[in-house]
Scaffold this active site. Structure first.
Site, PDB file in Angstrom:
ATOM      1  N   HIS A 168       1.318  -0.792   0.401  1.00 15.40           N
ATOM      2  CA  HIS A 168       0.056  -0.042  -0.096  1.00 15.40           C
ATOM      3  C   HIS A 168       0.729   1.374   0.106  1.00 15.40           C
ATOM      4  CE1 HIS A 168       1.126  -0.229   4.239  1.00 15.40           C
ATOM      5  NE2 HIS A 168       0.886   0.956   4.020  1.00 15.40           N
ATOM      6  N   THR A 224       0.657   5.042   2.404  1.00 15.36           N
ATOM      7  CA  THR A 224       0.183   5.747   2.761  1.00 15.36           C
ATOM      8  C   THR A 224       0.032   7.218   2.591  1.00 15.36           C
ATOM      9  OG1 THR A 224       0.915   4.134   4.902  1.00 15.36           O
ATOM     10  CG2 THR A 224       0.455   6.778   5.193  1.00 15.36           C
ATOM     11  N   HIS A 246       5.671   6.626  -1.364  1.00 12.79           N
ATOM     12  CA  HIS A 246       6.915   5.680  -1.687  1.00 12.79           C
ATOM     13  C   HIS A 246       5.259   4.346  -1.778  1.00 12.79           C
ATOM     14  CE1 HIS A 246       6.571   6.462   2.313  1.00 12.79           C
ATOM     15  NE2 HIS A 246       7.369   4.779   3.174  1.00 12.79           N
ATOM     16  N   THR A 248       5.858   0.096   0.591  1.00  5.31           N
ATOM     17  CA  THR A 248       7.395  -0.373   1.544  1.00  5.31           C
ATOM     18  C   THR A 248       7.214  -1.790   0.364  1.00  5.31           C
ATOM     19  OG1 THR A 248       7.099   1.290   2.939  1.00  5.31           O
ATOM     20  CG2 THR A 248       8.077  -1.653   3.442  1.00  5.31           C
TER      21      THR A 248
END
Length: 152
Positions: A44, A46, A114, A116
């Protein structure tokens, strides 16, 4: 309509991706031979991590929000070294700015969109730019969990 007491709980909003984007991200994780890869269902970006709950409206729709990213190492709150695919995304930046305009807080000086790829790469180093079409599937929101840890 929300009760006043619900506004003190904080807000978390994230973007989830299309199946083709998830396929490309998993292929990148495999090709890099990443230790501790983030599972497909947890990948995902954020958008909002706010200690203040605001009346953010989540968006839906399927469209490209980035076409490439660069590998960057972030230090996590637990002291691990995470590998992320950092993207230039006008869409994600605009959605973050929308939340800030509504009064959302943010614990970091800058918003850096970004994904992860691993929360713990140990002492390994990675770099480079990768072409990955990042297609939004949907946004979702939930109450902010201040106890969340990348150790989970």
């Amino acid at each position: 309509m929300k009760k006043l007491s619900e506004f003190g709980k904080g807000l978390y909003v994230a973007a989830k991706f299309s199946e083709s984007t998830l396929d490309a991200l998993e292929e990148l994780q495999r090709s890099l031979k990443l230790p501790n890869p983030v599972p497909r269902d947890k990948l995902h970006t954020t958008i909002v991590y706010s200690r203040v709950n605001v009346p953010y409206k989540v968006a839906s729709g399927s469209f490209e929000i980035a076409d490439k990213g660069k590998l960057t190492v972030f230090e996590t709150q637990s002291g691990n070294r995470a590998l992320v695919l950092e993207m230039d995304s006008d869409y994600l930046s605009a959605r973050h700015s929308y939340a800030k305009a509504l009064g959302a807080s943010y614990d970091y000086p800058d918003y850096r969109p970004h994904i992860t790829l691993s929360y713990n790469i140990g002492v390994l180093n990675f770099s480079g730019e990768y072409k990955v079409p990042v297609v939004l599937d949907r946004e979702y929101s939930e109450e902010l969990d201040l106890e969340w840890s990348d150790k989970d």
